[in-house]
Scaffold this active site. Structure first.
Site, PDB file in Angstrom:
ATOM      1  N   ASP A 269       4.734  28.758 -16.468  1.00 32.63           N
ATOM      2  CA  ASP A 269       3.305  29.099 -16.555  1.00 32.63           C
ATOM      3  C   ASP A 269       2.826  29.290 -17.996  1.00 32.63           C
ATOM      4  O   ASP A 269       1.930  30.091 -18.269  1.00 32.63           O
ATOM      5  CB  ASP A 269       2.992  30.364 -15.731  1.00 32.63           C
ATOM      6  CG  ASP A 269       3.376  30.192 -14.274  1.00 32.63           C
ATOM      7  OD1 ASP A 269       3.285  29.062 -13.770  1.00 32.63           O
ATOM      8  OD2 ASP A 269       3.787  31.193 -13.644  1.00 32.63           O
TER       9      ASP A 269
ATOM     10  N   LYS B  30       1.725  24.385 -19.505  1.00 33.89           N
ATOM     11  CA  LYS B  30       2.232  23.002 -19.646  1.00 33.89           C
ATOM     12  C   LYS B  30       1.212  21.985 -19.132  1.00 33.89           C
ATOM     13  O   LYS B  30       1.013  20.940 -19.738  1.00 33.89           O
ATOM     14  CB  LYS B  30       3.550  22.834 -18.859  1.00 33.89           C
ATOM     15  CG  LYS B  30       4.687  23.704 -19.387  1.00 33.89           C
ATOM     16  CD  LYS B  30       5.920  23.592 -18.524  1.00 33.89           C
ATOM     17  CE  LYS B  30       5.745  24.162 -17.136  1.00 33.89           C
ATOM     18  NZ  LYS B  30       5.533  25.626 -17.089  1.00 33.89           N
TER      19      LYS B  30
ATOM     20  N   GLY C  81       3.263  24.912 -10.487  1.00 35.35           N
ATOM     21  CA  GLY C  81       1.814  24.950 -10.304  1.00 35.35           C
ATOM     22  C   GLY C  81       1.195  24.757 -11.666  1.00 35.35           C
ATOM     23  O   GLY C  81       1.282  25.641 -12.516  1.00 35.35           O
ATOM     24  N   HIS C  82       0.633  23.579 -11.917  1.00 31.88           N
ATOM     25  CA  HIS C  82       0.096  23.254 -13.242  1.00 31.88           C
ATOM     26  C   HIS C  82      -1.423  23.131 -13.155  1.00 31.88           C
ATOM     27  O   HIS C  82      -1.951  22.450 -12.275  1.00 31.88           O
ATOM     28  CB  HIS C  82       0.719  21.941 -13.752  1.00 31.88           C
ATOM     29  CG  HIS C  82       2.204  22.055 -13.979  1.00 31.88           C
ATOM     30  ND1 HIS C  82       2.981  21.027 -14.431  1.00 31.88           N
ATOM     31  CD2 HIS C  82       3.043  23.106 -13.819  1.00 31.88           C
ATOM     32  CE1 HIS C  82       4.241  21.442 -14.528  1.00 31.88           C
ATOM     33  NE2 HIS C  82       4.295  22.693 -14.166  1.00 31.88           N
TER      34      HIS C  82
ATOM     35  N   GLN D 270       8.549  24.586 -14.761  1.00 33.12           N
ATOM     36  CA  GLN D 270       9.212  25.865 -15.018  1.00 33.12           C
ATOM     37  C   GLN D 270       9.378  26.062 -16.539  1.00 33.12           C
ATOM     38  O   GLN D 270       8.519  25.628 -17.278  1.00 33.12           O
ATOM     39  CB  GLN D 270      10.553  25.958 -14.288  1.00 33.12           C
ATOM     40  CG  GLN D 270      10.439  26.077 -12.763  1.00 33.12           C
ATOM     41  CD  GLN D 270      10.165  24.767 -12.053  1.00 33.12           C
ATOM     42  OE1 GLN D 270      10.882  23.808 -12.248  1.00 33.12           O
ATOM     43  NE2 GLN D 270       9.148  24.712 -11.235  1.00 33.12           N
TER      44      GLN D 270
HETATM   45  P1  GDP Z   1       1.877  25.775 -16.299  1.00 32.96           P
HETATM   46  O1  GDP Z   1       2.610  26.058 -15.026  1.00 32.96           O
HETATM   47  O2  GDP Z   1       2.746  25.906 -17.497  1.00 32.96           O
HETATM   48  O3  GDP Z   1       1.143  24.459 -16.260  1.00 32.96           O
HETATM   49  O4  GDP Z   1       0.778  26.912 -16.426  1.00 32.96           O
HETATM   50  P2  GDP Z   1      -0.220  27.446 -15.258  1.00 32.96           P
HETATM   51  O5  GDP Z   1      -1.269  26.422 -15.017  1.00 32.96           O
HETATM   52  O6  GDP Z   1       0.591  27.916 -14.096  1.00 32.96           O
HETATM   53  O7  GDP Z   1      -0.779  28.757 -15.932  1.00 32.96           O
HETATM   54  C1  GDP Z   1      -1.460  28.704 -17.148  1.00 32.96           C
HETATM   55  C2  GDP Z   1      -2.868  29.290 -16.946  1.00 32.96           C
HETATM   56  O8  GDP Z   1      -3.455  29.544 -18.200  1.00 32.96           O
HETATM   57  C3  GDP Z   1      -3.830  28.325 -16.248  1.00 32.96           C
HETATM   58  O9  GDP Z   1      -4.752  29.086 -15.521  1.00 32.96           O
HETATM   59  C4  GDP Z   1      -4.515  27.630 -17.411  1.00 32.96           C
HETATM   60  O10 GDP Z   1      -5.802  27.119 -17.073  1.00 32.96           O
HETATM   61  C5  GDP Z   1      -4.623  28.756 -18.403  1.00 32.96           C
HETATM   62  N1  GDP Z   1      -4.597  28.375 -19.836  1.00 32.96           N
HETATM   63  C6  GDP Z   1      -3.862  27.409 -20.455  1.00 32.96           C
HETATM   64  N2  GDP Z   1      -4.046  27.483 -21.800  1.00 32.96           N
HETATM   65  C7  GDP Z   1      -4.879  28.515 -22.018  1.00 32.96           C
HETATM   66  C8  GDP Z   1      -5.417  29.117 -23.212  1.00 32.96           C
HETATM   67  O11 GDP Z   1      -5.127  28.727 -24.341  1.00 32.96           O
HETATM   68  N3  GDP Z   1      -6.235  30.210 -23.033  1.00 32.96           N
HETATM   69  C9  GDP Z   1      -6.562  30.685 -21.798  1.00 32.96           C
HETATM   70  N4  GDP Z   1      -7.368  31.742 -21.721  1.00 32.96           N
HETATM   71  N5  GDP Z   1      -6.083  30.144 -20.663  1.00 32.96           N
HETATM   72  C10 GDP Z   1      -5.234  29.078 -20.782  1.00 32.96           C
HETATM   73  P1  IMO Z   2       5.598  26.176 -13.412  1.00 31.82           P
HETATM   74  O1  IMO Z   2       6.004  24.725 -13.496  1.00 31.82           O
HETATM   75  C1  IMO Z   2       6.777  30.342 -12.926  1.00 31.82           C
HETATM   76  C2  IMO Z   2      10.367  31.111 -10.513  1.00 31.82           C
HETATM   77  C3  IMO Z   2      10.190  31.844  -9.202  1.00 31.82           C
HETATM   78  C4  IMO Z   2      11.529  32.569  -9.110  1.00 31.82           C
HETATM   79  C5  IMO Z   2      12.500  31.542  -9.691  1.00 31.82           C
HETATM   80  C6  IMO Z   2      13.217  30.712  -8.633  1.00 31.82           C
HETATM   81  O2  IMO Z   2       4.252  26.377 -12.811  1.00 31.82           O
HETATM   82  O3  IMO Z   2       5.784  26.841 -14.725  1.00 31.82           O
HETATM   83  P2  IMO Z   2      12.448  28.693  -7.064  1.00 31.82           P
HETATM   84  O4  IMO Z   2      11.388  28.618  -6.014  1.00 31.82           O
HETATM   85  O5  IMO Z   2      12.294  27.705  -8.163  1.00 31.82           O
HETATM   86  O6  IMO Z   2      13.840  28.660  -6.499  1.00 31.82           O
HETATM   87  O7  IMO Z   2      12.286  30.168  -7.710  1.00 31.82           O
HETATM   88  O8  IMO Z   2      11.727  30.689 -10.523  1.00 31.82           O
HETATM   89  N1  IMO Z   2       9.526  29.891 -10.676  1.00 31.82           N
HETATM   90  C7  IMO Z   2       8.462  29.815 -11.474  1.00 31.82           C
HETATM   91  N2  IMO Z   2       7.848  30.758 -12.221  1.00 31.82           N
HETATM   92  N3  IMO Z   2       6.333  29.071 -12.961  1.00 31.82           N
HETATM   93  C8  IMO Z   2       6.958  28.112 -12.239  1.00 31.82           C
HETATM   94  O9  IMO Z   2       6.625  26.810 -12.336  1.00 31.82           O
HETATM   95  C9  IMO Z   2       8.037  28.474 -11.413  1.00 31.82           C
HETATM   96  N4  IMO Z   2       8.852  27.791 -10.570  1.00 31.82           N
HETATM   97  C10 IMO Z   2       9.756  28.674 -10.136  1.00 31.82           C
HETATM   98  O10 IMO Z   2       9.099  32.739  -9.250  1.00 31.82           O
HETATM   99  O11 IMO Z   2      11.529  33.683  -9.970  1.00 31.82           O
HETATM  100 MG    MG Z   3       2.468  27.261 -13.318  1.00 34.73          MG
END
Ligand code: GDP
Ligand code: IMO
Ligand code: MG
Length: 426
Positions: free
Chosen positions: A13, A16, A40-41, A218
């Site tokens: 999170d 990415k 979840g991206h 991840q």
């Molecule tokens: P990922 O799993 O690495 O793709 O990240 P997620 O999408 O799960 O979580 C990142 C969250 O931060 C999302 O809600 C993005 O829209 C948000 N985000 C990404 N870059 C920035 C930033 O520079 N500032 C803020 N405020 N939000 C950001």
């Molecule tokens: P993105 O790509 C954050 C965490 C789970 C748990 C551990 C193992 O959005 O960054 P799993 O279901 O993979 O066997 O769970 O890894 N986890 C993540 N945490 N972002 C993710 O994906 C994750 N994918 C798995 O919460 O701690």
């Molecule tokens: Mg994510």
């Protein structure tokens, strides 16, 4: 620069999805190489928010998308995601590896049951059990969907599971083999035109001089070898995974961007030395919208951990950094970063292998000046120099402490809220 890898440098999170979408401008093809729909991206563009779990984030810009052999694929989730994308006016140009393993209904059940006692806090999407079956050589792959013996192969996989579930005390009956096979056949018709040897496909594109972006899911601290085991996921989230998860040799993968959130977050259980006390955590969670995209769980939040980051940079193969969420951190009263740990009276500068030892780590902090609001108009017009001086000092501090350049600074979720210091494609 034909191959560029993006990996998360923390516990996932990091942003990415945003960075992959941003860098997709320079890409012809974007490929996912590990993980499954535990990811979840988020991509924000033109006021619209897109959430992707399995299709690579380059799809939002209309780039060719590839699901590599290293991914574990839930066909129902893919089907739903395709429907959502089409409803948003996006027609994915997708290729799916015939070697990717499938997540089947019993994987989700086993994930839930095992996690009740293991206490990892998984996403319950069946990821671990699907990878375990792959290693155990009792998995079903995309290629099997097109075999006249699909039922026979599925039956062999499922027979062993019945006994396992009974042994686990699960009384939930597995659906009949015929029922599962019928569903798989229906879903396989949807993907049939997209299935191919994606290693060959990617090699062909690279040979034509096209740019391929490898999208990690991840983060390095969740890597099955180098993460905070056992509180990890079940795949190789480091740059090496981009090679084994696609069949593209490492010689194409010389540049690796590590996405680093300006602070630390974690979903699920496991040690997190710099975790904030509840009141600060709540403030950052609200400011940063730190709730899981996949499960909706609140993310744990903490200060940036440079001990963990140096580890991630080394084992993750990271050659430069994209720093995200600089805007969220800047609004705090003080900015602290952990530069080492004290464990049992001894100073540590590297990440202990044992999660029990890491759980006892007391971070040694350095405090930096916080920054005031970012002047978005000025930054958009003038670039990096228009960021607050304190934020630029934070960037320099991280660069010095990790011996790694920061190429990109992100200061908002939208594609436009991004400053490039050096183009990773160049
Ligand atoms: P990922 O799993 O690495 O793709 O990240 P997620 O999408 O799960 O979580 C990142 C969250 O931060 C999302 O809600 C993005 O829209 C948000 N985000 C990404 N870059 C920035 C930033 O520079 N500032 C803020 N405020 N939000 C950001
Ligand atoms: P993105 O790509 C954050 C965490 C789970 C748990 C551990 C193992 O959005 O960054 P799993 O279901 O993979 O066997 O769970 O890894 N986890 C993540 N945490 N972002 C993710 O994906 C994750 N994918 C798995 O919460 O701690
Ligand atoms: Mg994510």
């Amino acid at each position: 620069m034909p191959g560029l890898v993006i990996v998360g440098a923390q516990w996932g999170d990091e942003g990415k999805g945003k960075i992959v979408d941003f860098l997709s401008e320079g890409a012809d093809v974007v490929v996912r190489f590990q993980g499954g729909n535990n990811a979840g991206h988020t991509i924000v563009h033109d006021g619209k928010e897109h959430f992707l779990h399995i299709v690579p984030s380059g799809v939002i810009r209309g780039r060719t998308s590839v699901i590599g052999n290293g991914v574990v694929l839930d066909l129902e989730v893919l089907s739903e995601e395709m429907i959502r994308l089409r409803a948003a006016g996006i027609e994915p140009d997708l290729r799916i590896s015939d070697r990717a393993h499938l997540i089947l209904p019993y994987h989700r059940i086993i994930d839930g049951v095992v996690d009740r006692s293991a206490g990892i806090g998984t996403t319950k999407r069946g990821i671990g059990p699907a990878y375990a079956d792959k290693a155990y050589r009792v998995g079903l792959r995309v290629a099997d969907l097109f075999s006249p013996d699909l039922e026979g192969r599925l039956e062999r996989c499922m027979r062993a599971k019945e006994a396992l579930l009974v042994g686990m005390g699960v009384d939930e009956l597995l659906p009949a083999v015929g029922e599962v096979a019928a569903k798989l056949r229906r879903l396989s018709r949807e993907i049939a035109p997209m299935v191919c040897d994606t290693s060959e496909f990617l090699e062909g594109r690279l040979r034509q001089g096209q740019n391929v972006l490898f999208e990690g899911a991840q983060g390095v601290l969740l890597d099955t070898d180098f993460g905070t085991y056992p509180f990890v996921t079940s795949s190789s989230t480091c740059a090496g995974g981009a090679s084994t998860g696609t069949g593209v040799p490492p010689r194409h993968l010389t540049r690796v961007v590590g996405v680093v959130k300006a602070y630390q977050t974690r979903v699920g259980e496991g040690p997190m030395p710099t975790e904030f006390p509840p009141d600060i955590a709540e403030a950052v969670r609200v400011k940063g919208g730190e709730y899981g995209v996949t499960t909706g769980r609140p993310r744990r939040c903490g200060d940036l951990d440079l001990v963990a980051l140096r580890h991630s940079i080394r084992v993750g193969g990271i050659t430069s950094i994209a720093l995200t969420k600089a805007d969220v951190l800047g609004e705090l009263d003080a900015v602290k970063v952990a530069t080492s740990y004290v464990i049992g009276g001894k100073r540590w500068t590297s990440l202990p292998a044992d999660a029990g030892v890491l759980a006892r780590a007391k971070p040694v902090y350095e405090e930096l000046a916080p920054w005031s609001d970012i002047d978005r108009k000025a930054v958009a017009a003038e670039g990096y120099g228009a960021l607050p001086a304190e934020l630029r000092a934070y960037v320099s501090f991280i660069e010095r402490s990790t011996d790694t350049p920061i190429d990109i600074v992100s200061y908002g979720p939208a594609r436009s809220e991004t400053v490039v210091v050096r183009d990773p494609w160049s």
